[in-house]
Design a protein around this motif. Structure first.
Motif, PDB file in Angstrom:
ATOM      1  N   TYR B  12       0.845  -1.201   0.000  1.00 38.78           N
ATOM      2  CA  TYR B  12       0.000   0.000   0.000  1.00 38.78           C
ATOM      3  C   TYR B  12       0.879   1.250   0.000  1.00 38.78           C
ATOM      4  O   TYR B  12       0.635   2.200  -0.744  1.00 38.78           O
ATOM      5  CB  TYR B  12      -0.920  -0.016   1.232  1.00 38.78           C
ATOM      6  N   ARG B 171       1.284  10.357   3.402  1.00 40.83           N
ATOM      7  CA  ARG B 171      -0.035  10.125   3.980  1.00 40.83           C
ATOM      8  C   ARG B 171      -0.328   8.616   4.031  1.00 40.83           C
ATOM      9  O   ARG B 171      -0.914   8.127   4.991  1.00 40.83           O
ATOM     10  CB  ARG B 171      -1.094  10.865   3.153  1.00 40.83           C
ATOM     11  N   GLN B 174       1.297   7.361   6.994  1.00 40.93           N
ATOM     12  CA  GLN B 174       0.556   7.705   8.215  1.00 40.93           C
ATOM     13  C   GLN B 174      -0.652   6.798   8.395  1.00 40.93           C
ATOM     14  O   GLN B 174      -0.933   6.339   9.497  1.00 40.93           O
ATOM     15  CB  GLN B 174       0.078   9.157   8.147  1.00 40.93           C
ATOM     16  N   VAL B 190       8.933   4.411   4.436  1.00 42.91           N
ATOM     17  CA  VAL B 190       8.576   5.623   3.688  1.00 42.91           C
ATOM     18  C   VAL B 190       9.846   6.403   3.330  1.00 42.91           C
ATOM     19  O   VAL B 190      10.029   6.830   2.180  1.00 42.91           O
ATOM     20  CB  VAL B 190       7.607   6.505   4.505  1.00 42.91           C
TER      21      VAL B 190
END
Lengths: 266, 218, 223
Positions: B12, B171, B174, B190
């Motif tokens: 993802y 994002r 997060q 990330v």
């Protein structure tokens, strides 16, 4: 406002130049929404289980399902617009959405900004934290770091009762505040029963609830002056509470029936 | 609700890089057009144009990108233009890139010896031809290294759009972190993805710079 | 549709904004100071140090320069506690800013050191300058003067970049703005005023730096 007109003209020109044809989403009435054929609903996506992103990245959760039910009832398409805790009211007031089904707690301050429906959900807010720490009331917050989501109901409640030497740390969202608690950056946080249930499955026995702050009803919000739309929503909520649909959604997402102080209202 | 961090979660995050890349590309393309206009205005013979371009640069280089993002985001909406996150993010980053590229390219145009422009003027070339055939091609050569360097800055800058809720690499990180509570793993991943994007560009920029330095060494 | 601008809530809470601006200035100057303390030895190590040390410094520089500051600050505040390293939000912000600017400043300082021409040192010796005079007038001053513009614009960029530290609940100018915005909902007005305040800060920084530059590097340049 001369300047304002110029700005609008400028923005209009910029929009044309950019080839955008997105019109303002300023529906105030049921008829306008039905004519347009879509309802734009703002909801949180970082507030499980009320608003989440599903595995494929689409908004989901209790709020999304309530919005779906409402759109079905209106007979229109549903356009879910992700908003964040701090920007959800600006989103509504600036016409980017028609309605907020965004876990918005009904508070007097917010009531001055938006119009609330009868409650469609409810949560209880606690001070929650390290099990080794003894805190039984507001005075126990003295000298402690407490994480909250900025502008959330728990922020308001704790700010009200905390002694002046308590250090309230405001994060952009609930998730960051939970993160601060779990990583040990703060021993305490303001959290709802829902968040607490999740933390407890995640880290059993590490934390416990200290004391209750508020029972908080959440309402669907519309712009002030949308009385007819609000009337429709209230009537809709009355119906889905009575026929058990709302309760079923609550069971599915939150893992329990609607709290009594929500189910009873009207 | 809570998931453990597994291949799906990593995937993802990694696939969210496409939005970072797309947003960077849009901002770079928009910034190239805007930056060229700003650079030409900065070296223009018209005083008003020069000052307008200078003020634009001063404002956009003198204020935080985060504030520019917030202003575009809330500003477009109160002016009655229906906006979405894409428009807000792309518009703010384009303005940001225009200011920086404008200033970088002005420097490159001014680095072309004045004699070049003067000689072509003497040969009867008009402004447009002078720029197009004499000055800009030489400036373009000089500009490659700093432009690539700025591209790295721009890719990193797209991370700020996560604060207004735009779902890109940061994002996505997060969101996964909020579901898994594995901050060490998530933010390391990330950071690693950004590094893989930016590092080759940085190296390339440095290589171009040193090649240019050798070429112009006296 | 007309939007009524309402600046009253912003100016009623102006003291909060001023306090936030003070924190922003403190964070910036603190980070500049610590950043320079990191940069000078790192630049020296990268220029003249043993190979493993050079690699280590390069790794530091490349990692910092090729990842976003926002990720660095998340990492320092949320991830480091997993390794037992814990800072309060404003300290974490200071650490992140200092580590960030340190990497950029290392590269700038290194370029400055490398810009010094050996011939100049020889010339200084030939003129009978003493060792400390050569160091002061021929090495440090020209090197500093060469890198000063790049260094100061990096510092201003750092100050602007510090606006993201509110994401870890630090209490800088942007955080003060977020707090006012979230209670008054005058979002556009709040951010307009804050943006203007940042512009004033960056103009102030740049004025201060050029005043220092004029004073420090005022001896005549040979042409």
């Amino acid at each position: 406002m001369k300047l304002n007109k110029k700005l609008i003209a400028l923005a209009g020109a910029a929009a044309l130049a950019a080839g955008m044809v997105a019109g303002p989403a300023a529906a105030q009435s049921v008829e306008e929404i039905q004519q347009r054929g879509t309802v734009n609903v703002g909801l949180l996506v970082d507030f499980p289980p009320f608003g989440i992103l599903d595995q494929s990245g689409n908004p989901d959760g209790y709020d999304a399902d309530v919005a779906r039910l409402l759109a079905e009832d209106l007979g229109v398409e549903l356009n879910l617009v992700p908003v964040t805790g701090p920007n959800r009211i600006p989103y509504l007031l600036s016409n980017q959405v028609d309605i907020l089904v965004a876990s918005l707690g009904i508070t007097p301050e917010r009531d001055e900004q938006v119009d609330f429906s009868q409650p469609y959900a409810g949560i209880e807010i606690f001070v929650f934290g390290d099990a080794n720490l003894e805190v039984t009331g507001p005075e126990g917050l003295s000298g402690q770091n407490i994480a909250v989501a900025r502008a959330s109901t728990q922020d308001t409640a704790i700010t009200e009762i905390a002694p002046s030497d308590a250090n309230i740390q405001r994060f952009d969202d609930d998730a960051s505040a939970v993160q601060a608690l779990l990583s040990g950056q703060t021993p305490l946080m303001g959290a709802s029963n829902v968040v607490i249930a999740q933390i407890n499955t995640m880290a059993p026995d590490r934390f416990d609830t200290k004391f209750s702050l508020r029972q908080q009803s959440q309402g669907i919000a519309v712009r002030p002056g949308s009385d007819e739309l609000l009337g429709y929503i209230n009537e809709f909520l009355g119906r889905v509470k009575a026929d058990g649909q709302l309760n079923a959604l609550h069971e599915e997402w939150v893992g329990g029936p609607l709290p009594e102080f929500v189910a009873e209202t009207e | 609700m809570f998931r453990s961090f597994g291949p799906n979660e990593a995937l993802y995050i990694i696939t969210a890089v496409q939005w970072t890349l797309l947003l960077s590309a849009i901002a770079f393309a928009g910034g190239a057009v805007g930056g060229m206009a700003i650079a030409l205005a900065r070296v223009s013979a018209i005083k008003t144009l020069r000052y307008a371009a200078l003020s634009f640069i001063r404002v956009f280089q003198g204020t935080p990108l985060l504030m520019q993002l917030f202003l575009v985001y809330f500003g477009l909406s109160i002016m009655g233009v229906g906006i979405n996150l894409w428009v807000a993010a792309a518009a703010a980053l384009t303005l940001h890139a225009s200011a920086y590229l404008g200033e970088i390219w002005r420097g490159c145009i001014e680095a072309v010896p004045a004699g070049q422009s003067e000689a072509s003027y003497a040969l009867g070339l008009k402004y447009g031809d002078r720029m197009r055939y004499v000055v800009l091609p030489q400036a373009a050569k000089i500009s490659v290294a700093p432009t690539v360097g700025f591209l790295v800055q721009l890719i990193k800058a797209t991370s700020l759009t996560s604060i207004i809720g735009f779902v890109e690499l940061t994002r996505a990180g997060q969101i996964i972190n909020n579901a898994t509570f594995q901050p060490l793993t998530v933010f390391s991943l990330v950071a690693a993805v950004y590094f893989v994007l930016c590092w080759p560009l940085s190296m390339w920029a440095r290589h171009l710079e040193s090649r240019f330095a050798v070429a112009t060494a006296r | 549709m007309g939007y009524q601008f309402n600046f009253a809530p912003v100016f009623n809470n102006f003291d909060q904004l001023l306090y936030g601006a003070l924190i922003t200035v403190q964070l910036s100057f603190g980070a500049i100071l610590i950043g320079l303390l990191i940069a000078v030895p790192c630049a020296a190590a990268k220029t003249a140090g043993p190979a493993p040390l050079r690699w280590l410094v390069s790794l530091y520089i490349e990692v910092i320069r090729n990842t976003p500051f926002l990720i660095q600050i998340f990492f320092i505040y949320f991830s480091l506690p997993a390794l037992g390293i814990r800072f309060d939000p404003n300290t974490a912000a200071l650490v992140a800013l200092a580590v960030n600017v340190g990497a950029y400043a290392t590269e700038i300082v290194r370029a400055g050191i490398e810009s010094i021409n050996r011939g100049q040192i020889e010339a200084g010796k030939a003129l009978g300058l003493k060792g400390h005079q050569i160091f002061r007038y021929i090495i440090i001053k020209p090197a500093l003067r060469t890198i000063y513009p790049a260094l100061t614009s990096q510092f201003i960029y750092l100050m602007l970049n510090s606006s993201v530290v509110s994401a870890i609940s630090a209490t800088d100018l942007a955080a003060a703005g977020n707090n006012i915005q979230s209670t008054t909902f005058a979002a556009f007005e709040v951010y307009l005023v804050i943006t203007a305040m940042y512009l004033v800060l960056s103009l102030g920084f740049s004025g201060l730096f050029s005043a220092i530059g004029r004073k420090a590097f005022s001896y005549p340049l040979a042409r």
